[in-house]
Design a protein around this motif. Structure first.
Motif, PDB file in Angstrom:
ATOM      1  N   ASP B 264       0.798  -1.219   0.000  1.00 60.04           N
ATOM      2  CA  ASP B 264       0.000   0.000   0.000  1.00 60.04           C
ATOM      3  C   ASP B 264       0.836   1.276   0.000  1.00 60.04           C
ATOM      4  N   ASP B 265       2.154   1.178  -0.001  1.00 57.60           N
ATOM      5  CA  ASP B 265       2.972   2.383  -0.123  1.00 57.60           C
ATOM      6  C   ASP B 265       3.405   2.593  -1.566  1.00 57.60           C
ATOM      7  N   ARG B 266       2.896   1.759  -2.432  1.00 55.30           N
ATOM      8  CA  ARG B 266       3.286   1.886  -3.827  1.00 55.30           C
ATOM      9  C   ARG B 266       2.036   2.024  -4.691  1.00 55.30           C
ATOM     10  N   PRO B 267       1.951   3.069  -5.511  1.00 53.36           N
ATOM     11  CA  PRO B 267       0.728   3.242  -6.300  1.00 53.36           C
ATOM     12  C   PRO B 267       0.533   2.101  -7.301  1.00 53.36           C
ATOM     13  N   HIS B 268      -0.721   1.787  -7.542  1.00 54.62           N
ATOM     14  CA  HIS B 268      -1.050   0.841  -8.611  1.00 54.62           C
ATOM     15  C   HIS B 268      -0.973   1.590  -9.933  1.00 54.62           C
ATOM     16  N   ARG B 269      -0.666   0.863 -10.982  1.00 60.91           N
ATOM     17  CA  ARG B 269      -0.572   1.505 -12.293  1.00 60.91           C
ATOM     18  C   ARG B 269      -1.578   0.828 -13.225  1.00 60.91           C
ATOM     19  N   VAL B 270      -2.402   1.641 -13.834  1.00 60.23           N
ATOM     20  CA  VAL B 270      -3.480   1.125 -14.684  1.00 60.23           C
ATOM     21  C   VAL B 270      -3.439   1.842 -16.026  1.00 60.23           C
ATOM     22  N   ARG B 271      -3.668   1.078 -17.061  1.00 58.12           N
ATOM     23  CA  ARG B 271      -3.765   1.683 -18.392  1.00 58.12           C
ATOM     24  C   ARG B 271      -5.251   1.850 -18.707  1.00 58.12           C
ATOM     25  N   VAL B 272      -5.632   3.108 -18.999  1.00 54.17           N
ATOM     26  CA  VAL B 272      -7.036   3.387 -19.331  1.00 54.17           C
ATOM     27  C   VAL B 272      -7.083   3.786 -20.816  1.00 54.17           C
ATOM     28  N   GLY B 273      -7.662   2.913 -21.617  1.00 52.96           N
ATOM     29  CA  GLY B 273      -7.768   3.202 -23.042  1.00 52.96           C
ATOM     30  C   GLY B 273      -8.971   4.115 -23.310  1.00 52.96           C
ATOM     31  N   THR B 274      -8.752   5.190 -24.063  1.00 53.22           N
ATOM     32  CA  THR B 274      -9.846   6.138 -24.335  1.00 53.22           C
ATOM     33  C   THR B 274      -9.564   6.873 -25.636  1.00 53.22           C
ATOM     34  N   ASP B 275     -10.596   7.506 -26.182  1.00 50.58           N
ATOM     35  CA  ASP B 275     -10.410   8.249 -27.446  1.00 50.58           C
ATOM     36  C   ASP B 275      -9.852   9.647 -27.198  1.00 50.58           C
ATOM     37  N   ARG B 276      -9.984  10.153 -25.951  1.00 50.63           N
ATOM     38  CA  ARG B 276      -9.446  11.498 -25.648  1.00 50.63           C
ATOM     39  C   ARG B 276      -8.613  11.446 -24.359  1.00 50.63           C
ATOM     40  N   PRO B 277      -7.432  10.954 -24.464  1.00 51.14           N
ATOM     41  CA  PRO B 277      -6.621  10.727 -23.258  1.00 51.14           C
ATOM     42  C   PRO B 277      -6.256  12.007 -22.519  1.00 51.14           C
ATOM     43  N   GLN B 278      -5.990  13.104 -23.248  1.00 54.15           N
ATOM     44  CA  GLN B 278      -5.582  14.334 -22.553  1.00 54.15           C
ATOM     45  C   GLN B 278      -6.702  14.862 -21.668  1.00 54.15           C
ATOM     46  N   GLN B 279      -7.902  14.776 -22.149  1.00 46.78           N
ATOM     47  CA  GLN B 279      -9.054  15.273 -21.388  1.00 46.78           C
ATOM     48  C   GLN B 279      -9.275  14.436 -20.125  1.00 46.78           C
ATOM     49  N   LEU B 280      -9.123  13.128 -20.285  1.00 49.20           N
ATOM     50  CA  LEU B 280      -9.289  12.236 -19.143  1.00 49.20           C
ATOM     51  C   LEU B 280      -8.190  12.487 -18.104  1.00 49.20           C
ATOM     52  N   ALA B 281      -6.940  12.663 -18.574  1.00 51.98           N
ATOM     53  CA  ALA B 281      -5.814  12.891 -17.661  1.00 51.98           C
ATOM     54  C   ALA B 281      -6.040  14.158 -16.841  1.00 51.98           C
ATOM     55  N   ALA B 282      -6.456  15.190 -17.513  1.00 53.96           N
ATOM     56  CA  ALA B 282      -6.698  16.468 -16.828  1.00 53.96           C
ATOM     57  C   ALA B 282      -7.784  16.318 -15.769  1.00 53.96           C
TER      58      ALA B 282
END
Lengths: 293, 347
Positions: B264-282
């Motif tokens: 629990d001291d280490r973040p999980h890493r997930v790949r989220v596939g989407t058509d507008r990645p910049q918008q989702l990241a923001a």
């Protein structure tokens, strides 16, 4: 139309049979070591050296027998060598054989990982060493006891053997006793020296040094420096033959001394026992500390 | 591609029964308190309690404690982690400097009967190079006291698809064939516990598949298999129970997927596939739903602390933003990721 068929079991099959104890394991190690040393089940070139050494060890006996066959009854008892001398004539060949046998029996297992596998079975270090010791003794007996027994049998066939069944059995008993003691001494020495290294070539040199080297040192101490002749009981080449001579009720060259009494028999046996104990202790101590890596 | 990393939030409180957040050199990272809850079922077959082994000043294994039942357990660790020393102690080939090791409830070093129920396939493969496979396995059978040595040898060699009548010496075999000979020798006494050091090394893919299937079958029959391997992908296929050794200490024990959850001291890493990645990241950064994001052409790689919470918010979020959600793939819950984490934090 084909006949009906059925596959019952293609998976792992359990072993439901009987399991024997440690004796079977020891016997297996013993027999395998003997095969390995003598090259049995291997290509011909692996059998050459053991066969050659054995042949050379038998040469004196064969020569005496050939002489007996040619001359027959004319060969007087004085011209026949006492049986114990046959332990001494090929002694260097016996040592040479020891330099081959013990390293092959002991060092290889440590180098190739078989020692670890053996110890993961019901074998323990003592039972493993006992099996190895027995194997080395069995192989060494070929060149130690073999020539003398051949001479006894040959002389008997030529009517030159001991007079009467009782005397014959007596000679046979002395030959066997001498052989067991000499072979035990050589096995302890060669296995002890071999236990100190993981390299077979170095082990062979070590065995040679432990016998010939010590023999030379004892010789220098007695002959050149003038120390007491009883020190010869520590000569690994002379003492075993002297012991055989004493078993036959005679005094050999290592027990004789000009102008003084022969070395006491008990001292001869004590010398051989001391070396045997020393080298057995080296072997046991080394293996007690050895980790099966 | 861009990488945005906001200041990390304070670490969540540790899960009950773990010490992962504040490791000290003298404590195992994970699972030490949960040994009684070892996932193996049935009786404990192999047990180590406070085991330490020193060679002079060098501590090869330090205060290791674990219990193992039937099934396949992988022992992982980098070179010099103490795996081989641990194997040797388990088989009774060397005694621990302190602590106790028991196999089937007894000390294998002192108990001949127990050693008869162990099968060992060492990593070394010199062995008896001069013998044929049949002769080598028969020798192993005889030293184990197997009475029907010849027929048993035939059975186990058939099991690993080798011919007992092949006269060629083992020394002329390929690496994979030698591995199979060693495995046959380890199986010849029908052991309850199999200790296999790198057993899959050198096998071709088909043979590897068959060996893994055989290990599975043996585990199903109630045998305990301890397998060391450097190839983590293979270990993951063997089973999920692992013991991770690092610098002689037990870094973790248990199901590696559960171990990942405990990190629990280490973040999980997930790949989220989407058509507008910049918008989702923001949006993720703005809402504080991610510790960090990496924007790709058709996806966002998201670092998150709360994997379950993220799973709950991501779908409504994409709906709110009018984005297409193509995929949601965890990137670091595999064994390699767990292993790297556990070993690297020990360095």
């Amino acid at each position: 139309m084909t006949a009906p068929a059925e596959i019952f079991d293609r998976g792992y099959r359990r072993y439901e049979g009987e399991r024997t104890g440690v004796w079977q394991a020891m016997r297996s190690v013993l027999w395998h070591t003997i095969r390995s040393v003598l090259g049995i089940g291997r290509k011909g070139r692996h059998k050459v050296f053991p066969a050659l050494v054995a042949l050379v060890a038998f040469l004196p006996s064969i020569a005496f027998l050939a002489f007996a066959v040619l001359i027959g009854d004319m060969l007087s008892e004085e011209l026949r060598p006492p049986y114990w001398e046959l332990f001494g004539l090929p002694i260097l060949v016996v040592v040479l054989f020891a330099t081959l046998v013990a390293p092959e029996a002991l060092v290889r297992d440590r180098r190739d990982g078989m020692f670890r596998l053996y110890l993961s079975t019901p074998l323990t270090k003592p039972t493993y060493l006992l099996a190895k010791f027995a194997a080395v003794m069995a192989v060494m007996a070929i060149v130690v006891a073999g020539p003398v027994l051949l001479l006894l049998v040959g002389y008997t066939v030529q009517n030159l053997g001991p007079d009467g069944f009782g005397a014959w059995i007596g000679v046979l008993g002395r030959i066997l006793l001498s052989s067991v003691l000499i072979v035990g001494f050589m096995a302890a020495l060669s296995l002890g020296a071999s236990s100190l290294t993981d390299r077979r070539a170095i082990a062979s040199v070590g065995v040679l040094g432990a016998v010939v080297g010590v023999s030379i040192v004892v010789g220098i101490c007695v002959d050149a420096i003038g120390l007491r002749h009883e020190l010869r009981v520590l000569d690994p080449l002379g003492a075993p033959v002297e012991m055989a001579a004493r078993i036959f009720g005679e005094v050999g060259p290592a027990g004789e001394s000009r102008g003084s009494a022969a070395t006491p028999t008990w001292l001869v046996f004590a010398g051989v026992a001391a070396w045997t104990t020393v080298w057995l202790s080296v072997l046991v101590t080394r293996y007690r500390r050895l980790t099966a890596v | 591609m861009s990488n945005v990393s906001p200041p990390p939030p304070p670490p969540p409180p540790p899960l009950p029964g773990t010490r992962i957040s504040s490791p000290t050199p003298s404590e195992p990272l994970i699972g030490a308190e949960d040994l009684s809850a070892w996932p193996g079922t049935g009786p404990v077959m192999v047990e180590a309690i406070g085991v330490t082994k020193s060679f002079g000043d060098v501590v090869a294994v330090s205060d290791v404690t674990f219990q193992i039942g039937s099934g396949v357990t992988a022992i992982l660790g980098p070179n010099g982690a103490g795996k081989s020393t641990l194997f040797r102690m388990l088989c009774g080939l060397t005694q621990p400097s302190s602590g106790t090791v028991t196999m089937l409830g007894r000390n294998a070093g002192a108990d001949r009967e127990v050693r008869g129920r162990i099968g060992l396939a060492p990593q070394q493969d010199a062995l008896f190079d001069r013998l044929s496979a049949g002769a080598f396995v028969a020798l192993a059978a005889q030293t184990h006291g197997v009475v029907r040595a010849e027929s048993r040898t035939r059975e186990v060699l058939a099991q690993v698809e080798l011919d007992v009548d092949d006269p060629k010496p083992v020394g002329s075999f390929s690496k994979g064939m030698r591995q199979r000979v060693k495995l046959a020798a380890a199986l010849v006494n029908d052991p309850d516990v199999l200790v296999l050091d790198e057993p899959l090394t050198g096998l071709d893919p088909i043979q590897r598949q068959r060996m893994i299937a055989l290990f599975g079958e043996l585990a199903e029959r109630g045998k305990c298999l301890l397998v060391s391997s450097h190839v983590l992908d293979e270990v993951a296929r063997l089973g999920s129970n692992v013991l991770v050794l690092a610098q002689g200490r037990l870094a973790a024990a248990g199901d590696y997927r559960s171990l990942r959850d405990l990190m629990d001291d280490r973040p999980h890493r997930v790949r989220v596939g989407t058509d507008r990645p910049q918008q989702l990241a923001a949006a993720l950064i703005e809402r504080g739903s991610a510790r960090g994001v990496t924007v790709l052409a058709d996806a966002v790689i998201v670092d998150i602390d709360d994997i379950d919470g993220f799973g709950r918010i991501i779908a409504p979020l994409t709906v709110d933003l009018g984005l297409r959600l193509d995929e949601l793939v965890p990137l670091d819950d595999d064994l390699e990721s767990v292993f790297r984490y556990l070993v690297e934090r020990r360095r």
